[in-house]
Motif scaffolding. Sequence first.
Motif, PDB file in Angstrom:
ATOM      1  N   PRO B 123       0.828  -1.213   0.000  1.00 47.57           N
ATOM      2  CA  PRO B 123       0.000   0.000   0.000  1.00 47.57           C
ATOM      3  C   PRO B 123       0.858   1.258   0.000  1.00 47.57           C
ATOM      4  O   PRO B 123       1.903   1.310   0.653  1.00 47.57           O
ATOM      5  CB  PRO B 123      -0.812  -0.111   1.294  1.00 47.57           C
ATOM      6  N   ILE B 124       0.436   2.232  -0.767  1.00 48.73           N
ATOM      7  CA  ILE B 124       1.177   3.498  -0.828  1.00 48.73           C
ATOM      8  C   ILE B 124       0.303   4.635  -0.330  1.00 48.73           C
ATOM      9  O   ILE B 124      -0.924   4.530  -0.288  1.00 48.73           O
ATOM     10  CB  ILE B 124       1.663   3.806  -2.260  1.00 48.73           C
ATOM     11  N   GLU B 125       0.961   5.718   0.044  1.00 49.24           N
ATOM     12  CA  GLU B 125       0.269   6.932   0.478  1.00 49.24           C
ATOM     13  C   GLU B 125       1.059   8.124  -0.036  1.00 49.24           C
ATOM     14  O   GLU B 125       2.196   7.982  -0.477  1.00 49.24           O
ATOM     15  CB  GLU B 125       0.150   6.959   2.012  1.00 49.24           C
ATOM     16  N   THR B 126       0.444   9.295   0.041  1.00 50.35           N
ATOM     17  CA  THR B 126       1.091  10.490  -0.489  1.00 50.35           C
ATOM     18  C   THR B 126       2.298  10.890   0.358  1.00 50.35           C
ATOM     19  O   THR B 126       2.228  10.884   1.581  1.00 50.35           O
ATOM     20  CB  THR B 126       0.092  11.658  -0.489  1.00 50.35           C
ATOM     21  N   PHE B 127       3.367  11.215  -0.299  1.00 50.19           N
ATOM     22  CA  PHE B 127       4.496  11.879   0.345  1.00 50.19           C
ATOM     23  C   PHE B 127       4.411  13.339  -0.066  1.00 50.19           C
ATOM     24  O   PHE B 127       4.434  13.662  -1.255  1.00 50.19           O
ATOM     25  CB  PHE B 127       5.825  11.289  -0.131  1.00 50.19           C
ATOM     26  N   ILE B 128       4.290  14.223   0.911  1.00 51.43           N
ATOM     27  CA  ILE B 128       4.132  15.642   0.598  1.00 51.43           C
ATOM     28  C   ILE B 128       5.506  16.271   0.398  1.00 51.43           C
ATOM     29  O   ILE B 128       6.313  16.331   1.320  1.00 51.43           O
ATOM     30  CB  ILE B 128       3.362  16.356   1.719  1.00 51.43           C
ATOM     31  N   ASN B 129       5.745  16.685  -0.826  1.00 49.32           N
ATOM     32  CA  ASN B 129       7.053  17.242  -1.169  1.00 49.32           C
ATOM     33  C   ASN B 129       7.012  18.760  -1.210  1.00 49.32           C
ATOM     34  O   ASN B 129       8.043  19.412  -1.312  1.00 49.32           O
ATOM     35  CB  ASN B 129       7.492  16.700  -2.536  1.00 49.32           C
ATOM     36  N   ALA B 244       8.198  16.915  -8.647  1.00 45.66           N
ATOM     37  CA  ALA B 244       6.893  17.575  -8.734  1.00 45.66           C
ATOM     38  C   ALA B 244       5.878  16.900  -7.820  1.00 45.66           C
ATOM     39  O   ALA B 244       5.940  15.693  -7.571  1.00 45.66           O
ATOM     40  CB  ALA B 244       6.397  17.552 -10.182  1.00 45.66           C
ATOM     41  N   THR B 245       4.944  17.686  -7.323  1.00 48.67           N
ATOM     42  CA  THR B 245       3.879  17.157  -6.490  1.00 48.67           C
ATOM     43  C   THR B 245       2.852  16.441  -7.356  1.00 48.67           C
ATOM     44  O   THR B 245       2.605  16.894  -8.472  1.00 48.67           O
ATOM     45  CB  THR B 245       3.233  18.304  -5.676  1.00 48.67           C
ATOM     46  N   PRO B 246       2.251  15.348  -6.933  1.00 55.68           N
ATOM     47  CA  PRO B 246       2.483  14.628  -5.676  1.00 55.68           C
ATOM     48  C   PRO B 246       3.571  13.576  -5.804  1.00 55.68           C
ATOM     49  O   PRO B 246       3.876  13.121  -6.902  1.00 55.68           O
ATOM     50  CB  PRO B 246       1.135  13.937  -5.463  1.00 55.68           C
ATOM     51  N   SER B 368       4.817  12.671   6.459  1.00 54.34           N
ATOM     52  CA  SER B 368       3.587  12.666   5.648  1.00 54.34           C
ATOM     53  C   SER B 368       2.677  11.509   6.068  1.00 54.34           C
ATOM     54  O   SER B 368       1.929  10.983   5.236  1.00 54.34           O
ATOM     55  CB  SER B 368       3.934  12.502   4.166  1.00 54.34           C
ATOM     56  N   HIS B 369       2.737  11.110   7.295  1.00 52.41           N
ATOM     57  CA  HIS B 369       1.944   9.967   7.756  1.00 52.41           C
ATOM     58  C   HIS B 369       1.761  10.060   9.258  1.00 52.41           C
ATOM     59  O   HIS B 369       2.447  10.818   9.928  1.00 52.41           O
ATOM     60  CB  HIS B 369       2.656   8.661   7.396  1.00 52.41           C
TER      61      HIS B 369
END
Lengths: 493, 493
Positions: B123-129, B244-246, B368-369
């Motif tokens: 499972p993956i989730e967003t990493f806020i860059n 670049a985001t995300p 980010s988690h």
Amino acid sequence: MYAAMGALGLAPSEQDKKFVAPRAGDFSLRGKGAATVVILGAGVAGLTAAYELGKAGYDCTLLEAADRAGGRNLTLRGGDRLDELNGPTQDVTFGQGVYFNAGPARIAPWMVTLDYCRELGIPIETFINDNAAAYVHTNGRTVRSRTARADMYGYVAELLAKATNIGALNRTITKADQETLLDFLRRFGDLGPKLEYEGSMRRGFTKYPAVDLGTPLDLPGSLHQVLAAGTGRAITNNFGYDQATPMFQPVGGMDAIVARLTEAVGQERIKTGARVTKITNLHDGVEVVHEGGSVKADYCIAALPPHILAKIPHNLGAQVTTALRAPVPVAAGKIGLEYGTRWWELEDRIYGGVTETDLDIAHIWYPSHDYHAERGLLVGYYNHERDAELYGALSPEDRRRRALTQGKKIHGEKYRQNVLSSVSIAWERRPHIQGGWVRWPDFDSSFTFLQRPAGRVYFAGDWLTHLIAWQAGAMESARGVVTRLHQRVLQSA
Amino acid sequence: MYAAMGALGLAPSEQDKKFVAPRAGDFSLRGKGAATVVILGAGVAGLTAAYELGKAGYDCTLLEAADRAGGRNLTLRGGDRLDELNGPTQDVTFGQGVYFNAGPARIAPWMVTLDYCRELGIPIETFINDNAAAYVHTNGRTVRSRTARADMYGYVAELLAKATNIGALNRTITKADQETLLDFLRRFGDLGPKLEYEGSMRRGFTKYPAVDLGTPLDLPGSLHQVLAAGTGRAITNNFGYDQATPMFQPVGGMDAIVARLTEAVGQERIKTGARVTKITNLHDGVEVVHEGGSVKADYCIAALPPHILAKIPHNLGAQVTTALRAPVPVAAGKIGLEYGTRWWELEDRIYGGVTETDLDIAHIWYPSHDYHAERGLLVGYYNHERDAELYGALSPEDRRRRALTQGKKIHGEKYRQNVLSSVSIAWERRPHIQGGWVRWPDFDSSFTFLQRPAGRVYFAGDWLTHLIAWQAGAMESARGVVTRLHQRVLQSA
């Protein structure tokens, strides 16, 4: 009576009466109040008011016209039914785990909504509001957001570098500052050695670098072409303080906020199916008649949309009615499109975010959760005012057909394939709500007037704030109202 | 032998031999190979090679010098120990659930790494860059990222509008295009009616709007002051195609990739503590001697860092040694700071993202988690080259002290308070790795030379790609190598 209650520890003591304004993000009413409060509407404003008053010892009753709490905070799942005024009922047939936030769907990190998520133990995750890989569709042309941005920034930087170098700014800024500016522009626009925009790897690739260097996209169009593409609105969409990256959402659906608030308030305090038909301000309380009965309480908080409230008979005075009629309800619509594959991730490499368009669908939202799951749900339009009215007037089948035809302009034929189900909402057609939000022609005396109670009746809702259409507005309004109500109770005790 | 194996269904059949290039994102070798392969290094390149070869029927053995697989994909948790060459050992004492991605920590959505997450069920989730609420600290001054951006964009827009309006661009673009440009600039810079930058709500607020309008930040500094602040690098940091985001991360730690690959390959195929001491290319195979034994196989894939590989005795020829010595190892360091409260969320309203600085710590990363959890871990520096060497040369205590002193310049005294534990990594000091990544002085003939096998020995790693320092590089390189190896096996069968 109060003396007796004080002795029992139920009424506010002298010490409790000292009012201290709550801190932001850590709200609590100081001191205990023992009054009864009837709250009209179990939307986010009503629930928040009941929650905060309950913590301070008040006895609240919520009257909700619909068969569920939450108001516009509505998350649809398989098995739900969606009614429209004078319209068809839609049965929601989404698969297991698929949901559609038909109302609010994102939270800015500075908003009080996040504090409630924290306080109520609601896990949150990132909502992607800006995605370089999503598209911009304007004037019939589709490019990736990263491409549109690289091109506009590149040409803006080139033009300003040019103007600087021919001396156009000599009377505006010093030579030294011009050098600093040129340094910035080189970086900002990814300019070439001659300070010209010659394209950039920021535009993206047809094949991204790997063992080899990859294949960047073709060169950009001319300045004229890039300007004519009209991507300006799309690429600045997240510049505002309320839309800036990152944003957040509760894990599993926005209605977690409703569920946790309801739990904290007590389901038994919420009377559903209880449409209010009359509000009477008395000298010692408020009487509210609703379908199925009536309630008398010391105070009332009317947390209904103003245009709904304006239609309910009351004795609060003509100025209240006039003021309630000032804000104009705004149509707003969304469609949830459930697909059997997450082709936007697998084929387009779009993980969350928004495609901005100048079509009547306005935006396409890709889900910021359950990445790589088998199914997924896109928001196929999220529009308001005229575009929303246009879609709202169609049958659910025709809304879907139109949304798919529009989306196909961006994503091609696959957009119309493998759609498992869909549900569309037209907020202006929702019973007891009849609008996505309201627009004040002016934040005038009516706005100010309704911040104050009419006798024992207070008004609350996002519509009484400068955060209209945000749950945070409803929560902030509720906090303000319960603070003033509590202050009054403590002072009159 | 092959004929016999073919009869048993073990060797490739005629049909299997037809080689079809794999599709991106859906990699699989076509046809079955029955050769044995010894893979040097169980980092991401080695594991990926073993995984893909395993799927195609190969019998792989991995030799790993360390006591665990993963290489630079290293997630540290409470109970772990971290060694350094000629340095102290650090005991990791993070609390339950807290982790530190000491190596790779973010994935761009176009990268093949996401495909492996999908295929392996990670499972993956967003990493806020990019976070508008995070800070930019340059030239001793700290502002929110949103403020720095609003000011630079505002003044750039104003200057270009001014130059346009005095006719400086009359020979460059048409009058009509000038109008389109001015429209864009008004929006881009949030300019006032005179096309001047007078500040903007985009800068942020001391008190965000609620019931009232809120209190915007003070007016911006002058153009000279904004230019002098030197925020250019910081506010363009996420413009590149790789930043670049995300961006994304596996839920629970980057080493989920190592864990799932190991599981798929088979733990029993990975010999740990098996430092390679000799590689011999034979006419019918490869012999690899390691601490504790030796392995003979049909082929070898050397997936070690080039500067480590260059030191191992071999008979692959002098050109191989010369080529392996071309890339230069780069120092890289990170520190994980575990705090007893997530003050960055509660007080600064920073949920994930990066503060960019011109200090030797370079960046501060916010997690980010696990938002709103009790504890949390910041990355207090992530630097490379000279700054990393500076920190690497210090004791862990001094690294921490220095990182806290630097961070205090941004966050104030609270940055040094309530630090529960910390761990720092200096990749140039890691046994068997000795570098964060490598830098090719030039992607010259050595780079090209090592893409080809030396006899039966193939080379793999991010260092042989244009995705250096990314796991995707290691994976892409591995895919390339196993494709070529498999092609050879099928052709020679």
